[in-house]
Design a protein around this motif. Structure first.
Motif, short mmCIF file in Angstrom:
data_model
loop_
_atom_site.label_atom_id
_atom_site.label_comp_id
_atom_site.label_asym_id
_atom_site.label_seq_id
_atom_site.Cartn_x
_atom_site.Cartn_y
_atom_site.Cartn_z
N LEU A 136 0.95 -1.23 0.06
CA LEU A 136 0.14 0.01 -0.02
C LEU A 136 0.73 1.31 0.15
O LEU A 136 0.45 2.16 -0.58
CB LEU A 136 -1.00 0.05 1.33
CG LEU A 136 -1.98 0.96 1.19
CD1 LEU A 136 -2.81 0.65 0.21
CD2 LEU A 136 -2.98 0.72 2.34
N ALA A 137 2.19 1.13 0.48
CA ALA A 137 2.88 2.35 0.61
C ALA A 137 3.33 2.79 -0.77
O ALA A 137 3.83 3.98 -1.11
CB ALA A 137 3.96 2.11 1.54
N ALA A 138 3.60 2.19 -1.54
CA ALA A 138 3.95 2.13 -3.08
C ALA A 138 2.77 2.83 -3.75
O ALA A 138 3.05 2.95 -4.97
CB ALA A 138 4.45 0.91 -3.61
N HIS A 139 1.43 2.99 -3.46
CA HIS A 139 0.42 3.41 -4.08
C HIS A 139 -0.30 4.54 -3.21
O HIS A 139 -1.36 4.95 -3.58
CB HIS A 139 -0.53 2.18 -4.25
CG HIS A 139 -0.18 0.94 -5.10
ND1 HIS A 139 0.62 -0.04 -4.37
CD2 HIS A 139 -0.38 0.71 -6.05
CE1 HIS A 139 0.81 -0.89 -5.29
NE2 HIS A 139 0.18 -0.48 -6.37
N VAL A 140 0.42 5.25 -2.42
CA VAL A 140 0.19 6.57 -1.86
C VAL A 140 1.13 7.63 -2.02
O VAL A 140 2.32 7.33 -2.16
CB VAL A 140 -0.16 6.39 -0.54
CG1 VAL A 140 -1.56 5.38 -0.25
CG2 VAL A 140 0.58 5.97 0.42
N THR A 141 0.64 8.84 -2.12
CA THR A 141 1.71 10.06 -1.94
C THR A 141 0.84 10.62 -0.86
O THR A 141 0.01 10.51 -0.19
CB THR A 141 1.53 10.83 -3.30
OG1 THR A 141 0.02 11.32 -3.62
CG2 THR A 141 1.72 9.71 -4.63
N ALA A 201 1.71 3.92 4.78
CA ALA A 201 1.08 4.67 3.88
C ALA A 201 0.42 5.82 4.83
O ALA A 201 0.19 7.02 4.44
CB ALA A 201 -0.34 3.91 3.64
N LEU A 202 0.27 5.56 6.09
CA LEU A 202 -0.22 6.72 6.79
C LEU A 202 0.66 7.83 7.35
O LEU A 202 0.47 8.93 7.22
CB LEU A 202 -0.67 6.18 8.36
CG LEU A 202 -1.90 5.30 8.41
CD1 LEU A 202 -2.13 4.54 9.80
CD2 LEU A 202 -3.28 5.99 7.71
N TYR A 203 2.18 7.07 7.33
CA TYR A 203 3.00 8.10 7.64
C TYR A 203 3.15 9.27 6.46
O TYR A 203 3.41 10.38 6.49
CB TYR A 203 4.48 7.27 7.80
CG TYR A 203 4.72 6.74 9.12
CD1 TYR A 203 4.23 7.36 10.19
CD2 TYR A 203 5.27 5.46 9.33
CE1 TYR A 203 4.22 6.70 11.54
CE2 TYR A 203 5.49 4.77 10.36
CZ TYR A 203 5.08 5.65 11.55
OH TYR A 203 5.31 4.86 12.80
N VAL A 241 8.82 -2.52 4.35
CA VAL A 241 7.79 -1.67 4.85
C VAL A 241 7.33 -2.46 6.00
O VAL A 241 7.61 -3.76 6.26
CB VAL A 241 6.74 -1.68 3.68
CG1 VAL A 241 7.33 -0.80 2.54
CG2 VAL A 241 6.25 -3.00 3.32
N SER A 242 6.22 -1.89 6.71
CA SER A 242 5.70 -2.38 7.83
C SER A 242 4.78 -3.57 7.59
O SER A 242 4.25 -3.60 6.36
CB SER A 242 4.84 -1.20 8.36
OG SER A 242 3.72 -0.79 7.61
N GLN A 243 4.71 -4.30 8.48
CA GLN A 243 3.56 -5.59 8.28
C GLN A 243 2.32 -5.20 8.23
O GLN A 243 1.75 -4.56 8.77
CB GLN A 243 4.09 -6.52 9.55
CG GLN A 243 5.52 -7.01 9.48
CD GLN A 243 5.57 -8.00 10.67
OE1 GLN A 243 4.61 -8.77 11.34
NE2 GLN A 243 6.88 -8.27 10.98
#
Length: 941
Positions: free
Chosen positions: A610-615, A669-671, A781-783
């Motif tokens: 998910l982190a790779a799909h947010v800005t 993704a939250l960060y 990334v986070s689990q």
């Protein structure tokens, strides 16, 4: 060994009583541990000399009378043990340690012990000795650092190639802001000795970079790139038959050639499927992206090296991009244009946008491609069936499958056995056999075999089942290695809420309860209670529901088991309920598929990063749609390619074709969006992101059905009726009544998708959120959906110990000028928590609150939002810093009320660590617990 004396002059070692280390510390010291002297020579490690140095430091401060002091003797012995422990944590398997490192640890031990004057004397003496050595070397015209030699693979000595070391470190630091190449080189050379084996030079460089990971996450990338050099040497040397090295720049030119040699050798050694040689290897080799080797963290690359790369007699000859292409080729081999699909799959996983599950990564492209993650079985109530079930567990576990066993049908202790005219010993002795099977069959040494046993709450053996993981009691009725989980009907939760009685039965007398759920279960259960009251059922027991519930929670707190999972939402919302009943979940409580005597449920997993799909602006919906489309194709391919060691598993998987697309990197993704985990905004993001993944996954499965056909049991499913996961909440609401509180909001065009779904689905199930414990490490990334455990800590797994530091926190503190040695020391002292560090702004304290500082109701609320979009479930860990019966009671009732299907581990914090934590500042009040369930809960008043 060179003297580590303090500020006094030399004194014979015989003047000091012999040091007696504790047996525990003595056992930590490897026999082969050596100390590197300042002249580059090796000598044996002698902890007694450390004690002598510490004693001399005390003598320098307290005078000669200190020598006779028992207090000083005991203090020095204790400090010596601390130093040895610290050194052994870095060198658990032996190796070498520089004398300066030993002296550094002595300084730290003195400072930590509060002996500041002694530490100062020790530091001053070290500085004076260093000055004298430098003056002597200058007077004698000698270089301070002696010329070092290495020993090559043939036993020949040759000068250390310092030029190559410098080039390698420089390349490893390129593009990174913080690392100091010169420091890494100096630290590494300080830990080399004359005649060191040539292949150990790189290990010393890696260790030097690792030492500074806590100062900057960038050093983790440097360590990974240095490790990459070691991996390249091993792989290239194996393929060429002699020691061979290559820099990253050289590999950019040679990767394609290496790839073809690697595939051919893997086939020759019968490690790879011969079909791999039928691909256009030149085309695939040219598609590799060598620069992606540089995107790993040290933990990620070391994990791949230790556990995933193809090897022969322990020698790895698979490089990272070849690994990803091997997996992609293994999943594309039945495609029409398999080269194009292999490249498409490779692009997805090598970029870390999506990652396949561990069994798929282990086995894709091999001769025995067991690619599936999870198997669910139901154990029958006869001796032959029970041991057949255990045999099936062994066969499935052998090839890297995690198991969930439903034991509810096995009759209870004291039940009549017609064949022998005797009485049953109950379900527990058979679970003990299953437990020992999991231990014996450990998936080829790649990871531990693992089983989770499920039992319904009305089973007469439930109270003994709850105690299976206790450390006391009869060992023959304990299963210390097997996970356990309660399979809880809604009726039981209602009885708990209403403080009613609960009746326990033996399943041989109430056989249909196992297959009933919802209102059908309630009617049948009430009828059996009436029969028991009339004396028509012989073996039963009545207990207060609240009493049994409290014991469930007590055991969960004391042993971590059994987990709490809910039978009715798993079945009432099950897409394929027309062909079977869900009798349990799986090893990690995210899979909810039906099982029977004819079918072993199988699920094939993968996770979107998910982190790779947010800005900073939110979700990249177009990219997420592309990722889900390709990922679902890969997961569907697994079903046809998979090796099935048990026919019942093959039958079920080909008939229903379930997959489980999940996610990882939720916290990252939250960060990226500056959203605290404990906030309504985070709950909304959990909702919207899961809605998007669900929409795109279902859309992709419907499109695959148009291309490849629907799964064979599609007709009659909820899909065929146009009932999507969001719609199935109505079925649960109808059965539950007032005992359900789930958000129903949506943002996408589900009506349009519903029409596509009616026409066909390729997969009976599409979605499940797995723990991603290892693949998230690979991607850095986070689990899964987990909050940050700690912002700075040491992680231990099968690959060793790794320093983990939160890169987002480091970046924020650096931007504020707050990242320094004092901050690192504070984070260590507070176990990675920022809450009690005054310099850190409140905004960052909220953003970087750790798992035990977040009210767990936020975790449940976010999970409920995801659950409405999931056709299966999610591995949901819950964290409580200061657990109590009242808190546990409220939390798990809240989870049930919010419509969760399952929960996973309950994590609690030791009392000694609670004192160092404070509750994180909460921008908003945590979600309320329903007063219907817990009238005494303070949050509900």
């Amino acid at each position: 060994m060179e003297s580590t004396t303090a500020a006094t002059g030399p004194m014979p070692a015989s003047n000091y009583p012999a040091l007696e280390l504790s047996s525990e510390v003595q056992a930590m010291i490897p026999e082969e541990l050596k100390v590197i002297r300042r002249n580059g020579k090796l000598t044996g490690f002698d902890p007694n000399k450390i004690r002598i140095a510490i004693t001399k430091a005390f003598l320098a401060v307290e005078g000669g009378q200190a020598a006779a002091s028992r207090r000083i003797h005991d203090t020095c012995a204790e400090l010596t043990e601390q130093v040895v422990r610290a050194l052994m944590r870095r060198l658990p398997a032996g190796g070498t340690v520089h004398i300066e490192d030993i002296q550094d640890q002595v300084e730290l031990a003195l400072m930590r012990g509060g002996f500041h004057k002694v530490a100062r004397a020790y530091v001053l003496y070290r500085e004076e000795r260093a000055r004298l050595r430098a003056e002597k070397a200058k007077a004698e015209n000698k270089p301070e650092a002696p010329q070092l030699h290495v020993t090559d693979e043939h036993g020949q000595r040759k000068p250390l190639d310092e030029g190559r070391m410098a080039r390698l470190v420089k390349e490893s630091c390129q593009g990174l802001e913080d690392p100091d190449p010169q420091w890494i080189l100096q630290e590494a050379k300080r830990n080399l000795y004359d005649g060191v084996p040539e292949n150990e030079v790189i290990d010393t460089l890696i260790m030097a970079a690792r030492l500074r990971i806590e100062q900057s996450p960038d050093y983790g990338y440097v360590a990974a790139r240095l490790l990459l050099d070691k991996i390249r040497s091993e792989a290239l040397g194996f393929l060429s038959g002699h020691f061979e090295t290559a820099t990253g720049a050289e590999m950019e030119e040679g990767y394609a050639d290496y790839f073809q040699r690697y595939i051919r050798r893997g086939i020759e050694l019968e490690l790879l499927d011969p079909v791999m040689g039928q691909y256009d290897l030149e085309q695939l080799g040219q598609a590799l992206k060598p620069e992606r080797d540089f995107q790993f963290t040290y933990l990620g690359l070391q994990t791949l090296y230790d556990r995933y790369f193809i090897h022969h007699d322990g020698t790895r000859f698979e490089l990272p991009q070849a690994f990803f292409m091997r997996v992609a080729m293994g999943l594309a081999k039945n495609e029409i244009d398999r080269e194009a699909r292999a490249i498409e799959f490779y692009e997805l996983i090598s970029s870390f946008d999506f990652m396949c599950s561990t069994p798929t990564l282990f086995n894709a492209g091999t001769l025995r491609p067991q690619l599936s993650s999870c198997y669910l079985t139901t154990i029958p109530d006869d001796l032959e069936g029970i041991f057949n079930g255990i045999k099936e567990d062994a066969m499935l576990s052998k090839y890297a499958g995690g198991l969930g066993n439903d034991w509810t049908r096995v009759r209870a202790m004291g039940a009549y056995i017609k064949g022998t005219n005797g009485k049953s010993q109950g379900v527990v002795p058979f679970m003990k056999v299953a437990n020992d099977t999991a231990v014996a069959v450990n998936q080829g040494g790649k990871r531990k075999g693992a089983i989770c046993a499920y039992l319904e709450t009305w089973h007469l053996d439930i109270e003994e089942f709850l105690e299976l993981r206790k450390n006391t009691g009869e060992e023959r009725r304990r299963t210390h290695d097997m996970n356990t989980a309660n399979w809880v009907p809604d009726l039981f939760m209602k009885r708990v809420a209403e403080e009613g009685e609960w009746t326990l039965f033996s399943p041989d007398e109430v056989p249909d309860l196992h297959d009933k759920y919802g209102q059908d279960f309630e009617r049948a259960y009430l009828a059996y209670e009436e029969k028991a009251a009339r004396g028509e059922i012989k073996l039963f027991k009545k207990v207060p529901a609240v009493q049994l519930w409290r014991k469930m929670l007590t055991m969960l707190f004391e042993t971590g088991h059994p987990w709490i999972t809910f039978k009715d939402p798993c079945n009432l919302r099950y897409t394929n309920q027309h062909v079977g009943v869900v009798h349990s979940s799986n090893l990690c409580s995210e899979i909810t598929l039906h099982t029977s005597d004819e079918e072993i449920a199988v699920c094939n997993l993968g996770s979107v990063n998910l982190a790779a799909h947010v800005t900073e602006d939110g979700l990249d919906m177009d990219k997420l749609q592309r990722t889900c489309r390709t990922a679902m194709r890969m997961l569907d391919n697994v079903i046809d390619i998979n090796y099935y060691s048990v026919p019942k598993a093959r039958r079920a998987n080909l008939r229903h074709r379930p997959v489980g697309l999940g996610l990882m990197g939720f916290q990252d993704a939250l960060y990226k969006q500056r959203i605290p985990y404990a906030s309504q905004e985070a709950v909304e993001f959990a909702d919207r992101s899961m809605e998007a993944i669900s929409y795109f996954a279902i859309e992709a499965s419907a499109a695959l059905a148009q291309e490849r056909g629907s799964y064979s049991s599609f007709q009659g499913s909820l899909w065929s009726q146009g009932i999507l996961p969001i719609d199935s909440i109505d079925l649960l609401q109808e059965a539950r009544g007032e005992y359900l509180d789930m958000d129903r909001s949506r943002t996408l065009d589900w009506d349009a998708l519903r029409e596509k779904v009616r026409q066909g689905m390729r997969n009976s199930n599409c979605l499940a959120i797995a723990p991603t414990a290892t693949i998230s490490n690979i991607c850095g990334v986070s689990q899964s959906i987990e909050p940050t455990y700690q912002n700075l800590y040491v992680k231990s797994n099968l690959s060793g110990e790794f320093t983990v530091v939160n890169p987002y926190l480091v970046a924020d503190l650096k931007s504020l000028g707050l990242w320094d040695e004092v901050m690192i020391a504070d984070l260590k002292y507070y176990d990675g928590s920022v809450q009690q560090i005054d310099r850190i702004p409140d905004e960052l304290k909220a953003l970087y609150a750790t798992a035990f500082e977040i009210d767990p109701r936020w975790l449940v609320e976010a999970a409920s939002r995801r659950q409405k979009w999931l056709d299966q479930s999610q591995s949901l860990n819950l964290y409580l810093a200061e657990p109590s019966g009242k808190k546990l009671d409220a939390l798990y009732k809240f989870a049930w009320l919010k419509g969760l299907k399952t929960t996973y581990y309950l994590r609690t914090l030791g009392a000694s660590r609670v004192e160092r934590h404070t509750a994180a500042p909460k921008p908003e009040e945590a979600p309320k617990v329903c007063s219907i369930l817990d009238p005494d809960c303070e949050a509900c008043q």
